[in-house]
Each structure stands twice: as structure tokens, then as C-alpha cells.
Motif scaffolding. Sequence first.
Motif, mmCIF file in Angstrom:
data_model
loop_
_atom_site.group_PDB
_atom_site.id
_atom_site.type_symbol
_atom_site.label_atom_id
_atom_site.label_comp_id
_atom_site.label_asym_id
_atom_site.label_seq_id
_atom_site.Cartn_x
_atom_site.Cartn_y
_atom_site.Cartn_z
ATOM 1 N N THR A 175 35.076 40.200 31.628
ATOM 2 C CA THR A 175 35.930 39.355 32.195
ATOM 3 C C THR A 175 35.895 39.719 33.538
ATOM 4 O O THR A 175 36.218 40.938 33.975
ATOM 5 C CB THR A 175 37.495 39.093 31.844
ATOM 6 N N ALA A 176 35.810 38.708 34.280
ATOM 7 C CA ALA A 176 36.007 38.845 36.016
ATOM 8 C C ALA A 176 37.443 37.981 36.376
ATOM 9 O O ALA A 176 37.320 36.934 36.083
ATOM 10 C CB ALA A 176 35.038 38.684 36.842
ATOM 11 N N ILE A 177 38.590 38.491 36.957
ATOM 12 C CA ILE A 177 39.551 37.659 37.464
ATOM 13 C C ILE A 177 39.530 37.418 38.731
ATOM 14 O O ILE A 177 39.254 38.156 39.626
ATOM 15 C CB ILE A 177 40.698 38.293 37.140
ATOM 16 N N ILE A 178 39.474 36.141 39.548
ATOM 17 C CA ILE A 178 39.415 35.841 40.639
ATOM 18 C C ILE A 178 40.556 35.490 41.263
ATOM 19 O O ILE A 178 41.559 34.591 40.792
ATOM 20 C CB ILE A 178 38.716 34.354 41.129
ATOM 21 N N MET A 179 41.234 36.055 42.278
ATOM 22 C CA MET A 179 42.682 36.001 43.202
ATOM 23 C C MET A 179 42.213 35.306 44.354
ATOM 24 O O MET A 179 41.226 35.765 44.905
ATOM 25 C CB MET A 179 43.159 37.134 43.202
ATOM 26 N N LEU B 19 37.637 42.346 39.170
ATOM 27 C CA LEU B 19 38.472 41.692 40.134
ATOM 28 C C LEU B 19 37.788 41.077 41.178
ATOM 29 O O LEU B 19 37.201 41.867 42.002
ATOM 30 C CB LEU B 19 39.719 42.559 40.548
ATOM 31 N N ILE B 20 38.073 39.748 41.354
ATOM 32 C CA ILE B 20 37.054 39.288 42.779
ATOM 33 C C ILE B 20 37.991 38.852 43.636
ATOM 34 O O ILE B 20 39.199 38.187 43.062
ATOM 35 C CB ILE B 20 36.300 38.180 42.206
ATOM 36 N N LEU B 21 38.093 39.283 44.843
ATOM 37 C CA LEU B 21 39.199 38.790 45.939
ATOM 38 C C LEU B 21 38.523 37.799 46.743
ATOM 39 O O LEU B 21 37.786 38.034 47.698
ATOM 40 C CB LEU B 21 39.919 39.968 46.637
ATOM 41 N N ASP B 22 39.148 36.489 46.774
ATOM 42 C CA ASP B 22 38.612 35.524 47.289
ATOM 43 C C ASP B 22 39.145 35.311 48.970
ATOM 44 O O ASP B 22 40.510 34.847 48.902
ATOM 45 C CB ASP B 22 38.516 34.255 46.727
ATOM 46 N N GLN B 23 38.708 35.907 49.911
ATOM 47 C CA GLN B 23 39.374 35.948 51.198
ATOM 48 C C GLN B 23 40.848 36.381 51.348
ATOM 49 O O GLN B 23 41.549 35.750 52.214
ATOM 50 C CB GLN B 23 39.207 34.220 51.781
ATOM 51 N N LEU B 24 41.143 37.282 50.577
ATOM 52 C CA LEU B 24 42.462 37.944 50.731
ATOM 53 C C LEU B 24 42.296 38.584 52.120
ATOM 54 O O LEU B 24 41.537 39.374 52.473
ATOM 55 C CB LEU B 24 42.598 39.175 49.630
#
Length: 244
Positions: free
Chosen positions: A192-196, A99-104
Amino acid sequence: MKNDSLVFGIRAIIEAITSGKTIDKLFIQKGLHGDLAKELMSLVRKQNITINYVPVEKLNRLTRSNHQGAVAYTSPIDFYDLENLVMNVIESGETPLFLILDQLSDVRNFGAIIRTAECTGVHGIIIQKKGGAPVNADTVKTSAGAVFKIPICKVDHIKDAMFYLQGSGVQIVAATEKASTTIYDTDLTTPTAIIMGSEGKGISQSVLKLVDQQAKLPMYGDIASLNVSVACGVFLYEIIRQRL
């Protein structure tokens, strides 16, 4: 002086670093100088700690005490090395899920996502050193302690992490309402890697250009989007459904 995860004052921060504390956020006043400041800067460079240079007004908002131009937040956890984590997951024979969190930015959303990620078998969460929500007491509480059970990696740049994952055979799927394909038409059975994205801006355009696929959730109401932690939970459980 120290107050839970907040450490302020140059000497106190130096002591925190030398005692082995993991620094989650470090704020330094712009133009700070002096022998003690030089000692802190030297130590920070050796430890590869990211510095956020800010005006004094920012530090004054963080603490009313004498901060001497330096404020830090310590982390209750140690962060994992991304390359080692990915290699270990691949060698385990399991199908990787990251799981990748983009600037959460909201710690409660962050904690809720960590809790769901741990429940759904995510192998690791990837965040950027600058700009994201810290791992603090609120994160721990909202995650119901899951923050201690799931590896979290801090990277200098999200894009570099994406390139490494793609080079390791992991597809990058962006969760975005801009997608033309729904999550239910996306193959999530492979590594898989999911980006949120962040609560306000979503996934940044520069990051979106590098993903392998984009997927959205179908929406039937008048409100345009879900809370990011809720959307993340739907994505993760669809992955479980597909992989069962």
C-alpha cells in the motif's frame, strides 16, 4: 554567500553544486542572463535540478543580500531513487508501505509526518520536486532526526510515481474526507501507498482520479478535518493494527 541551508549568488550556488551538495530548491530570477548565469544553467541541466523561475521580488524576500538573481536551499539529506527503493523493498520480502505527500507545504507538518512514518515502519516517503515543503533545519528538528533514517524520494510528477507503484503491485489509497468508505473498512494488509494532501487544498483532483481506493476518518465534532500530520498518524497506525 551561505547561511545554513540558504545559498545565494550565482558563483556560490555553482560551488555548492560542484562540491556535491544536494539542492532542495533553486530559485532563478526570470530573464536572468550573462556568462555566469549560462554556466549555472548548464550545470543545473546536467545535474537535473528543477528550476523555479520567479520575479526578483521573491528573491528579495528570501534574502536581503546581493543574490545576483539566484537563491538556493541545500538539503541535509540525499534523496533516493524511487525505482531502486521499490525494488529493494519488494525483494526484501516485507509488505511494502509507502507514503505520498501531494504538495504538503508546512515544514513542521512535514517533519511530524516523517517522524511518525519512521516509527510505523514506512519504507519510503515520496514528494514532488516542485511545490512541496523543503527538507531544511526545521524539518530535521520537527522530525526528531527521523529524516536521516527514512528514505525520501523526490519525483518530477506524483502521477508517474503512482503509475510505477501500481505497476509494481502497490495499491494507492487516498486519505480524503470525500471518500464514502472509512479507513476501518479498507484492506490495508496488502502492499500500500497512502496519499496525504496539502493543508489547504487536500489531494488534487487529477491525482485523486488515479487512486485505487479512497478512505476517510470518521468525524464526530463540528470541525471538518484534522491536521494533516495527525490524520497521517491515524492512517499509519491503522495499517499497523491490520498487519499485526
